[in-house]
Design a protein around this motif. Structure first.
Motif, PDB file in Angstrom:
ATOM      1  N   PHE A 193      39.286  57.412  46.882  1.00 10.55           N
ATOM      2  CA  PHE A 193      38.908  56.836  48.039  1.00 10.55           C
ATOM      3  C   PHE A 193      39.780  57.442  49.020  1.00 10.55           C
ATOM      4  O   PHE A 193      39.882  58.384  49.730  1.00 10.55           O
ATOM      5  N   GLU A 194      41.107  57.026  48.509  1.00  8.28           N
ATOM      6  CA  GLU A 194      42.484  56.963  49.104  1.00  8.28           C
ATOM      7  C   GLU A 194      42.599  58.818  49.121  1.00  8.28           C
ATOM      8  O   GLU A 194      43.138  59.869  50.071  1.00  8.28           O
TER       9      GLU A 194
ATOM     10  N   ILE B 161      31.086  47.678  48.440  1.00 12.26           N
ATOM     11  CA  ILE B 161      31.971  49.602  48.377  1.00 12.26           C
ATOM     12  C   ILE B 161      30.519  50.720  47.409  1.00 12.26           C
ATOM     13  O   ILE B 161      30.800  52.119  48.949  1.00 12.26           O
ATOM     14  N   THR B 162      30.153  50.650  47.948  1.00 11.55           N
ATOM     15  CA  THR B 162      28.437  51.816  47.470  1.00 11.55           C
ATOM     16  C   THR B 162      28.170  51.992  48.989  1.00 11.55           C
ATOM     17  O   THR B 162      27.943  52.947  49.532  1.00 11.55           O
ATOM     18  N   TYR B 163      27.259  50.444  49.383  1.00  7.18           N
ATOM     19  CA  TYR B 163      26.829  50.801  50.059  1.00  7.18           C
ATOM     20  C   TYR B 163      28.090  50.870  51.718  1.00  7.18           C
ATOM     21  O   TYR B 163      27.048  52.191  52.329  1.00  7.18           O
TER      22      TYR B 163
ATOM     23  N   ILE C  53      37.903  46.464  52.437  1.00  6.67           N
ATOM     24  CA  ILE C  53      36.863  46.359  51.348  1.00  6.67           C
ATOM     25  C   ILE C  53      37.379  46.653  49.833  1.00  6.67           C
ATOM     26  O   ILE C  53      37.948  45.133  49.229  1.00  6.67           O
ATOM     27  N   TYR C  54      38.306  47.453  49.739  1.00  8.40           N
ATOM     28  CA  TYR C  54      39.034  47.617  48.963  1.00  8.40           C
ATOM     29  C   TYR C  54      40.518  47.009  48.455  1.00  8.40           C
ATOM     30  O   TYR C  54      40.510  46.532  47.115  1.00  8.40           O
ATOM     31  N   GLY C  55      41.065  47.076  49.800  1.00  9.12           N
ATOM     32  CA  GLY C  55      42.050  46.135  50.088  1.00  9.12           C
ATOM     33  C   GLY C  55      41.915  44.713  49.334  1.00  9.12           C
ATOM     34  O   GLY C  55      42.892  43.783  48.608  1.00  9.12           O
ATOM     35  N   ARG C  56      40.586  43.781  50.364  1.00  6.75           N
ATOM     36  CA  ARG C  56      40.652  42.425  49.296  1.00  6.75           C
ATOM     37  C   ARG C  56      40.418  42.326  47.843  1.00  6.75           C
ATOM     38  O   ARG C  56      40.613  41.322  47.548  1.00  6.75           O
TER      39      ARG C  56
ATOM     40  N   ALA D  31      31.029  54.296  56.321  1.00  6.23           N
ATOM     41  CA  ALA D  31      31.954  53.160  57.057  1.00  6.23           C
ATOM     42  C   ALA D  31      33.484  53.075  56.313  1.00  6.23           C
ATOM     43  O   ALA D  31      33.986  52.185  55.688  1.00  6.23           O
ATOM     44  N   LEU D  32      34.485  54.204  56.881  1.00  3.58           N
ATOM     45  CA  LEU D  32      35.948  54.649  55.647  1.00  3.58           C
ATOM     46  C   LEU D  32      36.438  53.096  55.981  1.00  3.58           C
ATOM     47  O   LEU D  32      37.183  53.289  55.468  1.00  3.58           O
ATOM     48  N   ASN D  33      36.908  53.075  57.530  1.00  2.34           N
ATOM     49  CA  ASN D  33      37.584  52.001  57.772  1.00  2.34           C
ATOM     50  C   ASN D  33      37.370  50.276  57.342  1.00  2.34           C
ATOM     51  O   ASN D  33      37.969  50.492  57.217  1.00  2.34           O
TER      52      ASN D  33
END
Length: 213
Positions: free
Chosen positions: A164-165, A128-130, A143-146, A136-138
């Motif tokens: 983030f949202e 997430i940090t990377y 990533i958050y969802g998974r 890389a917003l999309n």
């Protein structure tokens, strides 16, 4: 991760060698481009290919360890830093095909890492940090969802996803829904309640500011 799934059901040294060969062959255009455009010398490209191949054999072992993934990620991070320095020195555009290819490679390694260590919150947070650092917003939303599907009790992941949202997508409704889901899964988590109240305060302040305008 699609490349990694091609031979996922096959086992043994031959299958491992075949998977590594396919991944290495897919890198050829990228490596040739690095050399052709002058980003890296012939010897540097050759050394990079060897190091990536060693990394792939590490990751395709029957039981790769966390440090194997971190080692491979560090190799790519170092390459990304080198390309940034050379881009500035050569006066090249900010977004180049070479840099995009390296970023894609880093995400590919992270994807495999979290598949191997699904419950490793720290690995998810590093990915997430990377993704945040490279905007890389999309990909970040996915990533958050998974991560939340696998770690529904991680207060830190819920609060970061909501932030983030709210902050990067300007989606207060999405942030509210996330925190409501988080509270249903973790009703006794005080930090989530604090985050939820903070969200409502921020949202209320923004509404008042818009009305004044």
């Amino acid at each position: 991760c699609q490349q990694h799934e091609l031979f996922s059901e096959r086992r043994g040294p031959e299958a491992m060698a075949e998977r590594v060969r396919m991944i290495m062959e897919a890198m050829v255009p990228e490596l040739e481009d690095l050399k052709r455009r002058g980003w890296c010398s012939h010897d540097e490209v050759k050394m990079l290919a060897k190091r990536r191949e060693r990394c792939e054999y590490l990751l395709h072992r029957p039981q790769p360890i966390r440090e194997d993934f971190l080692h491979c990620l560090q190799l790519e991070m170092n390459l990304a830093a080198l390309l940034r320095c050379r881009r500035k020195r050569l006066g090249l555009p900010k977004q180049s095909a070479a840099q995009i290819a390296v970023r894609r490679r880093i995400h590919f390694v992270f994807c495999r890492a979290v598949r191997r260590f699904k419950g490793d919150e720290r690995m998810w947070l590093e990915w997430i940090t990377y993704a945040e650092r490279t905007c890389a917003l999309n990909r970040l939303g996915k990533i958050y969802g998974r991560a939340l599907a696998l770690l529904p009790n991680s207060v830190l992941l819920w609060t970061k996803a909501a932030a983030f949202e709210l902050e990067m997508r300007s989606n207060a409704t999405g942030a509210r829904r996330l925190l409501q889901r988080a509270l249903r899964a973790n009703p006794k988590a005080a930090d989530l309640w604090v985050a939820y109240f903070r969200l409502e305060l921020i949202f209320g302040m923004r509404v008042r500011i818009r009305r004044r305008k």
